[in-house]
Motif scaffolding. Structure first.
Motif, mmCIF file in Angstrom:
data_model
loop_
_atom_site.group_PDB
_atom_site.id
_atom_site.type_symbol
_atom_site.label_atom_id
_atom_site.label_comp_id
_atom_site.label_asym_id
_atom_site.label_seq_id
_atom_site.Cartn_x
_atom_site.Cartn_y
_atom_site.Cartn_z
ATOM 1 N N ARG A 542 21.094 -25.182 -64.278
ATOM 2 C CA ARG A 542 20.831 -23.811 -64.734
ATOM 3 C C ARG A 542 22.140 -23.034 -64.886
ATOM 4 N NH1 ARG A 542 17.105 -21.063 -60.604
ATOM 5 N NH2 ARG A 542 17.511 -19.306 -62.015
ATOM 6 N N ALA A 543 23.052 -23.188 -63.916
ATOM 7 C CA ALA A 543 24.335 -22.496 -64.000
ATOM 8 C C ALA A 543 25.154 -22.983 -65.187
ATOM 9 C CB ALA A 543 25.118 -22.694 -62.695
ATOM 10 N N ILE A 544 25.111 -24.274 -65.474
ATOM 11 C CA ILE A 544 25.844 -24.819 -66.628
ATOM 12 C C ILE A 544 25.290 -24.246 -67.926
ATOM 13 C CG2 ILE A 544 26.338 -26.931 -67.900
ATOM 14 C CD1 ILE A 544 26.392 -28.387 -65.214
ATOM 15 N N ILE A 545 23.966 -24.133 -68.024
ATOM 16 C CA ILE A 545 23.343 -23.556 -69.225
ATOM 17 C C ILE A 545 23.768 -22.102 -69.393
ATOM 18 C CG2 ILE A 545 21.129 -22.866 -70.222
ATOM 19 C CD1 ILE A 545 19.919 -25.385 -68.974
ATOM 20 N N ALA A 546 23.768 -21.335 -68.297
ATOM 21 C CA ALA A 546 24.120 -19.913 -68.387
ATOM 22 C C ALA A 546 25.581 -19.712 -68.780
ATOM 23 C CB ALA A 546 23.833 -19.230 -67.058
ATOM 24 N N LYS A 547 26.482 -20.623 -68.375
ATOM 25 C CA LYS A 547 27.903 -20.464 -68.681
ATOM 26 C C LYS A 547 28.264 -20.929 -70.085
ATOM 27 C CE LYS A 547 29.413 -20.823 -63.852
ATOM 28 N NZ LYS A 547 30.151 -21.634 -62.855
ATOM 29 N N ASN A 551 23.233 -16.486 -74.850
ATOM 30 C CA ASN A 551 22.071 -15.827 -75.439
ATOM 31 C C ASN A 551 21.145 -15.384 -74.315
ATOM 32 O OD1 ASN A 551 20.019 -18.082 -74.968
ATOM 33 N ND2 ASN A 551 21.587 -19.149 -76.192
ATOM 34 N N LYS A 552 20.187 -14.536 -74.659
ATOM 35 C CA LYS A 552 19.338 -13.935 -73.635
ATOM 36 C C LYS A 552 18.473 -14.973 -72.931
ATOM 37 C CE LYS A 552 19.095 -9.353 -75.778
ATOM 38 N NZ LYS A 552 18.191 -8.296 -76.305
ATOM 39 N N PHE A 553 17.960 -15.948 -73.689
ATOM 40 C CA PHE A 553 17.094 -16.949 -73.069
ATOM 41 C C PHE A 553 17.874 -17.797 -72.067
ATOM 42 C CE2 PHE A 553 15.160 -21.210 -73.013
ATOM 43 C CZ PHE A 553 13.887 -20.870 -72.589
ATOM 44 N N ALA A 554 19.092 -18.175 -72.431
ATOM 45 C CA ALA A 554 19.913 -18.968 -71.514
ATOM 46 C C ALA A 554 20.279 -18.156 -70.274
ATOM 47 C CB ALA A 554 21.180 -19.444 -72.220
ATOM 48 N N LYS A 555 20.568 -16.870 -70.468
ATOM 49 C CA LYS A 555 20.872 -16.029 -69.311
ATOM 50 C C LYS A 555 19.656 -15.880 -68.409
ATOM 51 C CE LYS A 555 25.149 -15.036 -70.426
ATOM 52 N NZ LYS A 555 26.287 -15.507 -69.596
ATOM 53 N N PHE A 556 18.475 -15.749 -69.029
ATOM 54 C CA PHE A 556 17.253 -15.600 -68.242
ATOM 55 C C PHE A 556 16.942 -16.864 -67.447
ATOM 56 C CE2 PHE A 556 12.615 -16.143 -67.934
ATOM 57 C CZ PHE A 556 12.302 -15.025 -67.175
ATOM 58 N N ASN A 561 21.760 -15.064 -58.934
ATOM 59 C CA ASN A 561 22.482 -14.221 -57.985
ATOM 60 C C ASN A 561 22.364 -14.829 -56.591
ATOM 61 O OD1 ASN A 561 23.218 -12.297 -59.913
ATOM 62 N ND2 ASN A 561 21.291 -11.194 -59.665
ATOM 63 N N PHE A 562 23.386 -14.638 -55.805
ATOM 64 C CA PHE A 562 23.364 -15.148 -54.433
ATOM 65 C C PHE A 562 22.562 -14.170 -53.577
ATOM 66 C CE2 PHE A 562 25.099 -16.155 -50.229
ATOM 67 C CZ PHE A 562 25.043 -17.538 -50.260
ATOM 68 N N GLU A 563 21.285 -14.447 -53.421
ATOM 69 C CA GLU A 563 20.380 -13.584 -52.670
ATOM 70 C C GLU A 563 20.557 -13.869 -51.180
ATOM 71 O OE1 GLU A 563 16.516 -14.259 -54.151
ATOM 72 O OE2 GLU A 563 16.969 -13.584 -56.182
#
Length: 768
Positions: A542-547, A551-556, A561-563
């Protein structure tokens, strides 16, 4: 009596400083040239005009006037006597003020030392030499001490130097020092407090393991003999003669088979008192007594460690609360570490300070938003929070019911014979049923907090309250799931044989303590394996996709976040399992130590690689307090079932140190009856009212004494703060006087130049 005196009579005691300050500001100060000329001739007169001096003089004057008035009125009537008593109480604080040291007075040697230190700055020598010379000057108080006082001063200095060297050596060997600095630079002090908490749990578990290994496991390895397997009716022989032929890997994972006969579990520990000789002297080692004593000791030490750490964090919170009005100044002007000499470390420190300021601003923004809500918005918010809490209770009840039915279903499937269900011959499917309760608990611990996180966003709490509410709900989820599991295990293992000639009933396990230890062992392994799987096989992609995809879908999908509350509960849950199972699996603290060590790197990877810095900034002192409160709650939950099993449940007849006894605690009673008579009498007296009542009275008096000391210290702190405020007034007064003096000098110079110009003009006119 004047009207001003009557007004001061009605003022409360807390207004003493304000009254004195008002009297000071009503004084007359030099404003004429003659007065300034007098001050120039005798500068010491200026010291009598300082606010602190005026305040002290006014206070003493008011005390004397009040005393004279009280003396006169005591001779007139009983009513005036009551009034004088009230006034005497109101001036108690002022008496303390008048006895305070004058902070504006400087000792001659200190002034000389300060001047010499200022001269050192101008010397053309290296910084190291300047520091050496400054340190030598600062040790000048040694010259004013003689005899025993000088000896104590030298001893204190040597001890302080030794402590500093020890701390410096420890800092060089500190575990994970560079990793913690990197985490602090990227995520702030609140997140690094979480990793320090993991480190604290690591050492706690290692200490518990050390106690168990030294006093229980090591004597078992040294003195243990093979169990007697010749007795056909012996319960122990029936247990130890059972077949252990199975898959080694499955035994390692489940804790059954060969693993069940190892020192990891309760069942292999003997109920004998070992004997050995040292120099022809016969010695005895009571293993059952050592087993129960070590259990009590590490639970008490754990409680002491938690309370001590919580008290330390509470002190830090109080200190932090004192500086809440100047926190930005403290952070900006006093937050930098001047020992930093590395550019990378400096960048991380910049980030840490930035995150701290960001956290303060976020708290203020939320507070302003809360205060600006209308009455309609508040009513709507209360209704929303009520509905959300109802939903949370329903989710918790559904989770508990799911765990109960899953445990019952898996137990029934495992108890059915292979003839009725042929596919149970498959080891993997049997393994699935073995781990089904643990898997269901872990899945609920992952999924349900997500629901809680979604619901808490609708309640619009502040960041601190969001953490607290989420923690409380998730703690109830995890502890209730463990409670349901423990209740299900209790229904399975709490079966006492109807007569003492049989070893166990048909529906009971041969060694129920080992069975409980196996269940908790599997739960620990399942929980840690789940963290590994989620971190490296779910969250990392998931982190690799976001980086890599903007786009919004990849960010979603990929942004994380480190909860902090979720990760805190992960390690607290593991620690709760350790406390819950260490009686049934004595070497479980060693496994917990390894888990904590590996968990640090797993969470570090999740924090620095998989996650981005969150919007919510966590502060270190609040985070530490939060960790310890939740850990204390988990400790209480873990110790209650263990205490019940020690005091009430019937031990297994076939295994363990307490086989054949009505309860584990009964062995303590048996040992106590064999102690000397005087010791029994002392303990009996301690349990009577003749000791309890005086002890209660003494403890009450001590509590009152320390409460009175604490109140006096608080009052003195308030008085000293006011004194420091007056010292600030002194500085402001001196600056004002200096400014007026400079203006006067400038005006006199202007007048002199103007007069000189007039004289020059007159000379020119007369010469023409």
């Amino acid at each position: 009596m004047s009207g001003g005196d009557r007004n001061r009579k009605k003022a409360p005691r807390a207004q003493g400083w304000e009254e004195a300050g008002a009297e000071f500001y009503q004084e007359s100060y030099p404003s004429t040239d003659t007065d300034f000329d007098v001050l120039q001739k005798d500068p010491k007169q200026l010291a009598t005009l300082l606010p602190s001096k005026q305040n002290r003089a006014a206070t003493i004057k008011r005390i004397r006037t009040s005393t004279d008035t009280k003396t006169f009125r005591r001779q007139t009537s009983s009513r005036s006597r009551r009034e004088s008593t009230t006034r005497r109480a109101s001036t108690a604080a002022d008496v303390q003020v008048s006895m305070l040291p004058d902070l504006s007075e400087n000792l001659s040697n200190e002034q000389r030392t300060w001047e010499e230190i200022m001269q050192i700055k101008a010397l053309p020598v290296s910084m190291a030499q300047k520091r050496e010379m400054k340190a030598k000057l600062q040790s000048e108080p040694n010259l004013r001490l003689q005899g025993f006082e000088q000896f104590k001063w030298k001893r204190r200095k040597i001890w302080q130097k030794l402590e500093a060297q020890i701390k410096e050596s420890y800092a060089k060997l500190e575990l994970w020092k560079s990793d913690l600095k990197r985490i602090e630079g990227n995520c702030g002090t609140g997140v690094v407090a979480y990793f320090l908490f993991i480190k604290w749990l690591l050492f706690l578990n290692f200490g518990i393991f050390g106690l168990v290994f030294l006093f229980v496991t090591l004597p078992t390895l040294i003195f243990n003999k093979q169990e007697d397997t010749e007795c056909e009716d012996c319960c122990s022989a029936m247990y130890f003669n059972q077949s252990t032929d199975s898959n080694i890997i499955l035994d390692l994972v489940q804790g059954t088979g060969r693993m069940e006969r190892t020192i990891l579990f309760y069942g292999v520990y003997s109920n004998e008192t070992f004997s050995y000789s040292i120099n022809d002297t016969l010695m005895y080692y009571d293993l059952p007594l050592a087993y129960i004593t070590v259990t009590l000791v590490y639970f008490i030490l754990s409680l002491i460690a938690i309370v001590k750490s919580a008290a330390k964090d509470f002190k830090e919170r109080l200190v932090e609360g004192e500086g809440q009005f100047y926190q930005y100044c403290n952070l900006i002007f006093g937050g930098w570490d001047f020992c930093i000499h590395n550019e990378k470390t400096a960048v991380m420190k910049h980030k840490a300070i930035y995150n701290e300021i960001k956290g303060f601003i976020e708290v203020e923004r939320r507070e302003e938003e809360r205060q600006n809500r209308t009455q309609q918005e508040r009513t709507k918010l209360i209704i929303i929070r009520f509905i959300v809490n109802l939903v949370v209770l329903c989710v918790l009840a559904a989770s508990a019911a799911a765990i109960y039915f899953v445990f019952a279903y898996s137990t029934n499937k495992l108890e059915e014979s292979p003839e009725d269900i042929p596919f149970l011959d498959s080891s993997m499917e049997k393994l699935l049923y073995e781990f089904l309760p643990s898997i269901s608990i872990v899945l609920l611990n992952i999924l349900v907090p997500m629901i809680f996180g979604f619901l808490v966003n609708a309640e619009k709490y502040s960041p601190v309250n969001v953490i607290r509410i989420t923690l409380v709900r998730t703690v109830f989820l995890r502890l209730s799931s463990l409670f349901v599991l423990y209740a299900s295990l209790y229904a399975k293992v709490s079966c006492e044989p109807e007569n003492s000639e049989i070893c166990l009933s048909a529906n009971c396990t041969t060694c129920w303590e080992t069975f409980v230890g196996q269940q908790i062992y599997k739960l620990v392994l399942t929980d840690f394996a789940t963290h590994l799987f989620l971190t490296f096989f779910i969250n990392l992609p998931r982190a690799i996709i976001a980086k890599n995809f903007n786009n919004k879908f990849a960010k979603f999908i990929g942004q994380q976040n480190f909860e902090l509350p979720k990760h805190v509960l992960d390690v607290i849950y593991s620690q709760t399992l350790c406390w819950l199972g260490c009686f049934y699996a004595p070497l479980l603290p060693a496994i917990a130590t390894v888990v904590c060590f590996l968990m640090f790197y797993v969470k570090k990877f999740a924090c620095l690689i998989n996650s981005t810095p969150g919007v919510t900034i966590y502060r270190a002192s609040r985070s530490n307090s939060m960790f310890m409160i939740v850990l204390l709650l988990s400790y209480i939950f873990a110790i209650l079932p263990v205490a019940y099993s020690i005091g009430e449940l019937f031990p297994s007849r076939s295994c363990g140190p307490f086989r054949g006894l009505p309860s584990v605690w009964s062995y303590i009673v048996i040992v106590f009856t064999s102690t000397p008579k005087w010791l029994q009498c002392v303990v009996a007296f301690i349990s009577t009212a003749g000791f309890a009542v005086p002890a209660f009275v003494v403890l009450t008096l001590l509590l009152y004494y320390y409460w009175a000391v604490n109140s006096a210290n608080r009052h003195m702190v308030t008085v000293l703060k006011n004194q420091l405020v007056l010292e600030g007034h002194d500085k402001q007064f001196l600056l004002d006087r200096l400014s007026m003096f400079i203006k006067q000098q400038q005006e006199s110079q202007k007048r002199l130049r103007h007069a000189e110009m007039i004289r020059d003009g007159e000379r020119n006119i007369s010469s023409n």
